[in-house]
Design a protein around this motif. Structure first.
Motif, mmCIF file in Angstrom:
data_model
loop_
_atom_site.group_PDB
_atom_site.id
_atom_site.type_symbol
_atom_site.label_atom_id
_atom_site.label_comp_id
_atom_site.label_asym_id
_atom_site.label_seq_id
_atom_site.Cartn_x
_atom_site.Cartn_y
_atom_site.Cartn_z
ATOM 1 N N GLY A 1 0.743 -47.265 14.896
ATOM 2 C CA GLY A 1 0.111 -48.070 15.941
ATOM 3 C C GLY A 1 -1.359 -47.755 16.108
ATOM 4 N N GLN A 2 -1.799 -46.554 15.692
ATOM 5 C CA GLN A 2 -3.184 -46.139 15.879
ATOM 6 C C GLN A 2 -4.016 -46.690 14.737
ATOM 7 O OE1 GLN A 2 -3.710 -41.955 15.810
ATOM 8 N NE2 GLN A 2 -5.816 -42.009 16.535
ATOM 9 N N LYS A 3 -5.095 -47.391 15.073
ATOM 10 C CA LYS A 3 -5.971 -47.966 14.054
ATOM 11 C C LYS A 3 -7.368 -47.402 14.214
ATOM 12 C CE LYS A 3 -3.472 -52.228 13.405
ATOM 13 N NZ LYS A 3 -3.508 -53.649 13.373
ATOM 14 N N GLY A 4 -8.189 -47.545 13.229
ATOM 15 C CA GLY A 4 -9.563 -47.077 13.269
ATOM 16 C C GLY A 4 -9.679 -45.697 12.678
ATOM 17 N N GLN A 5 -10.893 -45.192 12.689
ATOM 18 C CA GLN A 5 -11.140 -43.890 12.090
ATOM 19 C C GLN A 5 -10.822 -42.790 13.098
ATOM 20 O OE1 GLN A 5 -15.172 -43.892 10.881
ATOM 21 N NE2 GLN A 5 -14.804 -45.054 9.020
ATOM 22 N N GLU A 6 -10.324 -41.687 12.583
ATOM 23 C CA GLU A 6 -10.065 -40.547 13.434
ATOM 24 C C GLU A 6 -11.350 -39.767 13.623
ATOM 25 O OE1 GLU A 6 -6.835 -38.085 12.214
ATOM 26 O OE2 GLU A 6 -5.606 -39.782 11.611
ATOM 27 N N LYS A 7 -11.451 -39.018 14.703
ATOM 28 C CA LYS A 7 -12.615 -38.191 14.966
ATOM 29 C C LYS A 7 -12.629 -37.024 13.985
ATOM 30 C CE LYS A 7 -14.800 -35.449 18.519
ATOM 31 N NZ LYS A 7 -14.606 -34.751 19.768
ATOM 32 N N ASP A 8 -13.822 -36.711 13.517
ATOM 33 C CA ASP A 8 -13.958 -35.607 12.573
ATOM 34 C C ASP A 8 -13.644 -34.299 13.297
ATOM 35 O OD1 ASP A 8 -14.533 -34.019 10.461
ATOM 36 O OD2 ASP A 8 -16.622 -34.614 10.246
ATOM 37 N N PRO A 9 -12.627 -33.559 12.852
ATOM 38 C CA PRO A 9 -12.234 -32.348 13.578
ATOM 39 C C PRO A 9 -13.190 -31.180 13.385
ATOM 40 C CG PRO A 9 -10.909 -32.565 11.621
ATOM 41 C CD PRO A 9 -11.761 -33.802 11.711
ATOM 42 N N ARG A 10 -14.111 -31.297 12.436
ATOM 43 C CA ARG A 10 -15.035 -30.189 12.195
ATOM 44 C C ARG A 10 -16.069 -30.134 13.317
ATOM 45 N NH1 ARG A 10 -16.807 -31.975 6.381
ATOM 46 N NH2 ARG A 10 -16.717 -33.901 7.511
ATOM 47 N N ILE A 11 -16.364 -28.922 13.737
ATOM 48 C CA ILE A 11 -17.304 -28.720 14.834
ATOM 49 C C ILE A 11 -18.621 -28.255 14.251
ATOM 50 C CG2 ILE A 11 -17.755 -27.373 16.917
ATOM 51 C CD1 ILE A 11 -14.746 -27.107 17.251
ATOM 52 N N GLY A 12 -19.719 -28.722 14.835
ATOM 53 C CA GLY A 12 -21.025 -28.236 14.409
ATOM 54 C C GLY A 12 -21.960 -29.369 14.080
ATOM 55 N N SER A 13 -23.122 -29.012 13.595
ATOM 56 C CA SER A 13 -24.162 -29.970 13.301
ATOM 57 C C SER A 13 -23.847 -30.719 12.018
ATOM 58 C CB SER A 13 -25.499 -29.251 13.163
ATOM 59 O OG SER A 13 -26.492 -30.160 12.770
ATOM 60 N N LYS A 14 -24.137 -31.992 12.008
ATOM 61 C CA LYS A 14 -23.938 -32.809 10.808
ATOM 62 C C LYS A 14 -25.245 -32.935 10.020
ATOM 63 C CE LYS A 14 -19.758 -33.821 12.147
ATOM 64 N NZ LYS A 14 -19.469 -32.817 13.116
ATOM 65 N N LYS A 15 -26.295 -32.235 10.477
ATOM 66 C CA LYS A 15 -27.585 -32.295 9.811
ATOM 67 C C LYS A 15 -27.490 -31.604 8.458
ATOM 68 C CE LYS A 15 -32.379 -31.085 10.647
ATOM 69 N NZ LYS A 15 -33.297 -30.407 11.565
ATOM 70 N N PRO A 16 -27.970 -32.240 7.390
ATOM 71 C CA PRO A 16 -27.874 -31.610 6.069
ATOM 72 C C PRO A 16 -28.761 -30.369 5.988
ATOM 73 C CG PRO A 16 -29.145 -33.623 5.945
ATOM 74 C CD PRO A 16 -28.588 -33.545 7.333
ATOM 75 N N VAL A 17 -28.265 -29.349 5.328
ATOM 76 C CA VAL A 17 -28.991 -28.097 5.178
ATOM 77 C C VAL A 17 -29.385 -27.958 3.721
ATOM 78 C CG1 VAL A 17 -28.820 -25.600 5.372
ATOM 79 C CG2 VAL A 17 -27.688 -27.045 7.040
ATOM 80 N N GLN A 18 -30.631 -27.566 3.498
ATOM 81 C CA GLN A 18 -31.123 -27.438 2.143
ATOM 82 C C GLN A 18 -30.613 -26.130 1.561
ATOM 83 O OE1 GLN A 18 -35.358 -27.473 1.854
ATOM 84 N NE2 GLN A 18 -35.303 -29.131 0.380
ATOM 85 N N LEU A 19 -29.963 -26.194 0.419
ATOM 86 C CA LEU A 19 -29.431 -25.010 -0.244
ATOM 87 C C LEU A 19 -30.343 -24.649 -1.394
ATOM 88 C CD1 LEU A 19 -25.678 -26.031 -0.375
ATOM 89 C CD2 LEU A 19 -26.792 -24.603 1.314
ATOM 90 N N GLY A 20 -31.145 -23.676 -1.226
ATOM 91 C CA GLY A 20 -32.044 -23.275 -2.295
ATOM 92 C C GLY A 20 -33.472 -23.583 -1.919
ATOM 93 N N VAL A 21 -34.386 -22.964 -2.648
ATOM 94 C CA VAL A 21 -35.802 -23.097 -2.353
ATOM 95 C C VAL A 21 -36.386 -24.153 -3.277
ATOM 96 C CG1 VAL A 21 -37.995 -21.873 -2.249
ATOM 97 C CG2 VAL A 21 -35.879 -20.682 -1.688
ATOM 98 N N THR A 22 -37.126 -25.056 -2.713
ATOM 99 C CA THR A 22 -37.825 -26.054 -3.518
ATOM 100 C C THR A 22 -39.304 -25.708 -3.543
ATOM 101 O OG1 THR A 22 -38.141 -27.481 -1.596
ATOM 102 C CG2 THR A 22 -36.176 -27.856 -2.929
ATOM 103 N N ALA A 23 -40.021 -26.252 -4.504
ATOM 104 C CA ALA A 23 -41.433 -25.919 -4.678
ATOM 105 C C ALA A 23 -42.256 -26.413 -3.492
ATOM 106 C CB ALA A 23 -41.951 -26.515 -5.980
ATOM 107 N N VAL A 24 -42.034 -27.644 -3.067
ATOM 108 C CA VAL A 24 -42.815 -28.220 -1.982
ATOM 109 C C VAL A 24 -41.872 -28.626 -0.864
ATOM 110 C CG1 VAL A 24 -44.377 -30.085 -1.348
ATOM 111 C CG2 VAL A 24 -44.522 -29.069 -3.616
ATOM 112 N N GLN A 25 -42.103 -28.061 0.290
ATOM 113 C CA GLN A 25 -41.309 -28.453 1.444
ATOM 114 C C GLN A 25 -42.220 -29.217 2.389
ATOM 115 O OE1 GLN A 25 -39.581 -24.961 3.141
ATOM 116 N NE2 GLN A 25 -38.110 -24.701 1.492
#
Length: 168
Positions: A52-76
């Motif tokens: 009976g339940q339709k639609g997307q479920e809430k993401d159970p993961r807690i925390g920021s959804k902001k992408p984090v850069q993994l590794g050092v790049t030459a120009v930030q």
């Protein structure tokens, strides 16, 4: 000691071996169909109970959804900050001068100054800024409020000269 029961026992018929075997097969068949369907872990069998339940479920993961850069790049490069948009559209110098000349707050504060009243520091700085802007706009437009005063002074001098000479 055992007490005798008052009701006589009804004679039950004994089941034959074939009947017992058939009942055992039926019980086995019913037991076989208990539990989850095969492969329910992989196919997401948990949703079958929530049909009976339709639609997307809430993401159970807690925390920021902001992408984090993994590794050092030459120009930030830091993210660009947009300039706040001015609420007033750009006016022509003539329109801005006209608007400043008809400003009610400026008129009221200038009247207070002429009458000998005092303004606080914030009001005084605001009046000075507006008067400076009026001067800039008048210079851009080639206008001068000194022209009117000079004309009045010249007319006054001419009247004084007539009076001194004794002419009409």
């Amino acid at each position: 000691m055992k007490k005798p029961t008052s009701a006589p026992r009804a004679k039950t018929r004994r089941k034959t071996r074939e009947e017992l075997d058939q009942e055992a097969r039926d019980r086995k068949r019913q037991k076989k169909h208990r539990g989850h369907t095969p492969g329910s872990r992989a196919s997401g069998g948990g949703e079958s109970g929530r049909s009976g339940q339709k639609g997307q479920e809430k993401d159970p993961r807690i925390g920021s959804k902001k992408p984090v850069q993994l590794g050092v790049t030459a120009v930030q490069t830091p993210p660009r900050q947009q300039k706040p948009k001015s609420e007033k559209p750009m006016l022509s110098p003539q329109a801005e001068l006209e608007q400043l000349e008809t400003d009610e707050r400026l008129d009221a504060l200038l009247e207070r100054l002429e009458e000998g009243g005092k303004l606080n520091a914030e009001e005084q700085s605001w009046v000075d800024a507006k008067l400076d802007r009026i001067d800039e706009l008048m210079q851009q437009l080639g206008l001068s409020y000194d022209d009117d005063e000079e004309e009045e002074e010249e007319e006054g001098k001419e009247d004084m000269m007539r009076l001194l000479k004794g002419g009409n």
